[in-house]
Write an enzyme that holds these catalytic residues in place. Sequence first.
Site, PDB file in Angstrom:
ATOM      1  CG  HIS A 173      10.437 -21.321  -3.042  1.00 28.36           C
ATOM      2  ND1 HIS A 173       9.701 -20.240  -3.496  1.00 28.36           N
ATOM      3  CD2 HIS A 173       9.577 -22.364  -2.996  1.00 28.36           C
ATOM      4  CE1 HIS A 173       8.457 -20.620  -3.712  1.00 28.36           C
ATOM      5  NE2 HIS A 173       8.347 -21.904  -3.414  1.00 28.36           N
ATOM      6  CG  HIS A 174      11.343 -17.649  -8.687  1.00 27.86           C
ATOM      7  ND1 HIS A 174      11.915 -16.397  -8.531  1.00 27.86           N
ATOM      8  CD2 HIS A 174      11.269 -17.845 -10.034  1.00 27.86           C
ATOM      9  CE1 HIS A 174      12.157 -15.869  -9.721  1.00 27.86           C
ATOM     10  NE2 HIS A 174      11.779 -16.724 -10.646  1.00 27.86           N
ATOM     11  CB  ALA A 175       9.407 -17.165  -2.258  1.00 28.02           C
ATOM     12  CB  ALA A 207       8.091 -21.502  -7.283  1.00 27.42           C
ATOM     13  CG  ASN A 262      11.451 -12.875  -6.914  1.00 26.32           C
ATOM     14  OD1 ASN A 262      11.871 -13.438  -7.915  1.00 26.32           O
ATOM     15  ND2 ASN A 262      11.240 -13.510  -5.766  1.00 26.32           N
TER      16      ASN A 262
END
Length: 476
Positions: free
Chosen positions: A133-135, A21, A323
């Site tokens: 990181h997409h988090a 991710a 997000n």
Amino acid sequence: MRQLSAVDAQFLNFETDTNVANIAGLSILEGELTRDELVKLVEERCALVPQLRQRILQVPFNLDHPYWVQDEAVDLDYHVRELALPHPGTDRQLAAQVARLHSRRLDRRHPLWEMYLIHGLHGGRTALYVKLHHATIDGMGGADVLAAFMDLEPRPRREAPAPPPEPDLGPETAEMLVRTAARLAANPAHLLRFLVEAVPRLDEIPLVNQLPGAVPVARAMRSVTRYLYGGDEVPELPKLPVPRTPFNGPISAHRRFAYTELPLAEVKRIKNAFGVTVNDVVMTLAATAVRRWLIDQEALPEEPLVAGVPFSLREVEDDGPGNQVTLMITPLATQVDDPRERLQAVHKAMRRIKDRFGLAPARWLRNLSESMPAALTGLADRAAFGLAAQTSPAVNLIVSNIPGPQIPLYIGGRRLLAQYPVSVVTDASGGLNITAFSYNGDIAVGVVADRTMVPDVWHITEYLQDALEELSSLAG
């Protein structure tokens, strides 16, 4: 100290050795930038980007979503790295290096970002690859992170030295467990809110919308809700079976990356000639390029491909972390032979989901995630991804178009020549991702693919150029 939202935590939960991710940006700079200059810039600007100082703190036994806590000392020797391309330093060599870097998971013992200064690019240019990181962020947030290191003029602005961060070791175990209990108590309320909001929208939830009866139930619930509470009728969405393609199924741990630029002025000319939007043109170019690639593979489905299109949930002036994005689905009109008709079909499909999203923003994913006990979420996420890969994918691919600044920018005193997005491929979303980012008169397109599924990823970028020429000729 801040706890990850359920949506943020999902990007941690689904990650495996193959589903990685990372989202990133590849900056191409005019001239040479040294690592010492870059480290100094990061030291000065790091305080502007809280995510660069925060690491993950897990709750015991993963009973709840993790927390972001302040890293005691950000180790720039670890986070800021440099390397050089072998001679002659071509764009394809750079893209191959970026693909290797992009496929590596970030170490969760550190703040979830890395920065690579890449020398040796032909023409005396320097590349800067930054991955997070997409988090930590979504696409719009990623653009904001990069903007913190950019300037409007060649002379870098000087930032006042950041004060030492307040110690933040996160909550004690007992406090975390108390918070977990409170969240568990709130789960039924989140579930009820999800049912109220999501049942009328079953037809737009990937995978769920393919179940028998999902569309009629959603339609009936919308009618009941409108009768009881009033409001506008939202546009119907067509049922979208997701056809199989060579880039759908379980992905590998390896990536391919390619990039290109499209002149924004020409895209706008096409937009004006056909009475559509810039985004419609970009989506159509992607549809045409993928259609051409599938024809080469003798694998073009008779049904339209189904694309996942990220939509921002951010309100005006909302620059909060994490997000705030949802995924809408749309047919991509890859089955339409005539390019003019293909553009109009894409325009009609995009207008339908925009009208629907405008009337009722899709927040069902957030409420669904909050309704599930965190201890089960990770298992559910990984199970859903595995099921999608082995049976029916949620979508065929992701196509995204992010607006950016239309003025020249500088990093460390070097002019930013281009800014290419580098995004994510997964088992559930397909082994192909086409993301566009507009900057200073151009649309920079980054194409990420699974190496085994789309080994010739540069053909996609070539077909994007061909598709633009095709529409340009039709626009007169």
